[in-house]
Design a protein around this motif. Sequence first.
Motif, mmCIF file in Angstrom:
data_model
loop_
_atom_site.group_PDB
_atom_site.id
_atom_site.type_symbol
_atom_site.label_atom_id
_atom_site.label_comp_id
_atom_site.label_asym_id
_atom_site.label_seq_id
_atom_site.Cartn_x
_atom_site.Cartn_y
_atom_site.Cartn_z
ATOM 1 N N THR A 44 24.173 19.928 39.690
ATOM 2 C CA THR A 44 25.153 20.647 40.519
ATOM 3 C C THR A 44 24.658 22.028 40.937
ATOM 4 O OG1 THR A 44 26.246 21.489 38.532
ATOM 5 C CG2 THR A 44 27.101 19.439 39.456
ATOM 6 N N LYS A 239 36.785 15.317 37.304
ATOM 7 C CA LYS A 239 36.616 16.098 38.531
ATOM 8 C C LYS A 239 36.305 15.177 39.703
ATOM 9 C CE LYS A 239 34.053 19.972 40.514
ATOM 10 N NZ LYS A 239 33.031 21.029 40.274
ATOM 11 N N TYR A 240 35.475 14.190 39.447
ATOM 12 C CA TYR A 240 35.114 13.216 40.473
ATOM 13 C C TYR A 240 35.674 11.863 40.062
ATOM 14 C CZ TYR A 240 31.683 16.897 41.384
ATOM 15 O OH TYR A 240 31.080 18.091 41.622
ATOM 16 N N ALA A 246 36.244 13.047 46.388
ATOM 17 C CA ALA A 246 35.065 13.644 45.753
ATOM 18 C C ALA A 246 34.128 14.234 46.798
ATOM 19 C CB ALA A 246 34.339 12.602 44.911
ATOM 20 N N THR A 249 35.558 17.489 47.814
ATOM 21 C CA THR A 249 35.331 18.502 46.777
ATOM 22 C C THR A 249 33.908 19.046 46.864
ATOM 23 O OG1 THR A 249 36.929 17.486 45.271
ATOM 24 C CG2 THR A 249 35.262 18.914 44.286
ATOM 25 N N GLU A 253 32.832 22.919 47.605
ATOM 26 C CA GLU A 253 32.208 23.714 46.538
ATOM 27 C C GLU A 253 30.702 23.906 46.697
ATOM 28 O OE1 GLU A 253 33.204 21.950 42.812
ATOM 29 O OE2 GLU A 253 35.346 22.477 42.952
#
Length: 297
Positions: A44, A239-240, A246, A249, A253
């Motif tokens: 990430t 989160k996903y 997703a 998101t 981000e």
Amino acid sequence: MSAEHKPKPLPFVANFAAGAIAGISEILTFYPLDVVKTRMQLDTGKSQGLVGTLSSIVKQEGVGRLYRGLVPPLLLEAPKRAVKFAANDFWGKHYVDWSGESKMTQSLSILTGCSAGATESVVVVPFELVKIKLQDKASTFKGPMDVVKQVIQKQGVLGLYAGMESTFWRHFWWNGGYFGCIFTVKGMLPKPKTSKDELFNNFVSGAVGGLCGTMLNTPFDVVKSRIQGAERIPGVKPKYNWTYPAIATMLREEGFASLYKGFIPKVLRLAPGGGVLLLVVEFTLGVFRQVLGPPYI
């Protein structure tokens, strides 16, 4: 051969075997690129790129790590590729019949590929989940069966199907692009006059199809890796979880580029890999036709 003569379609077992042989050939050739791709997708932070990720794995974990997680996809490749090409053959024949067309068209080719991808996705999910868990840098699993054991203990049998929806979309879009492009590129290339010309056309069209499929499905592949690589904690919402939320998101981000993490190793594998795949399939089917003889020739 008269203009009216058409070879009889090969039996299902021939398409199944050709897909299986092609799949195993492709994965043994290109697997390390898949490991690098997964590492890049799970990261990430700022990407190290293909060379940086590859050198980091080799320096810190050894060359053998490039083959970690090989067993699940190797076991999967035979049924997966076999299902892909058998399903493509099945849906193609039915769509031509249902549409009333006399032969395959561009739109029917794309629809056929998407349908084959949807069919294929049902088979691959548990194997993909095990592979992702083993390829993760933070993985502490002893091997494929340890992954299966721990996932079932913590989440039940359905835990092996985490990422089913994202896998569906990944295969749906890749197969649509792959088979759709093959149809178009083959139509643009000069008609083969020799067996070498035919092999060349198959490789080129398969490689272009692999490139187009990869461009279409990489965002879905990244999301699938994130969903399957995440640790599931009881009572905590992941989160996903679903594909399109997703993607939203990640766009918010990490920016658009995050949706194409791992694209270079993925396309380096799947573009030539797509060519190798189609080359081996067509060659194997040709061998079957020669062995079975008329009316398959």
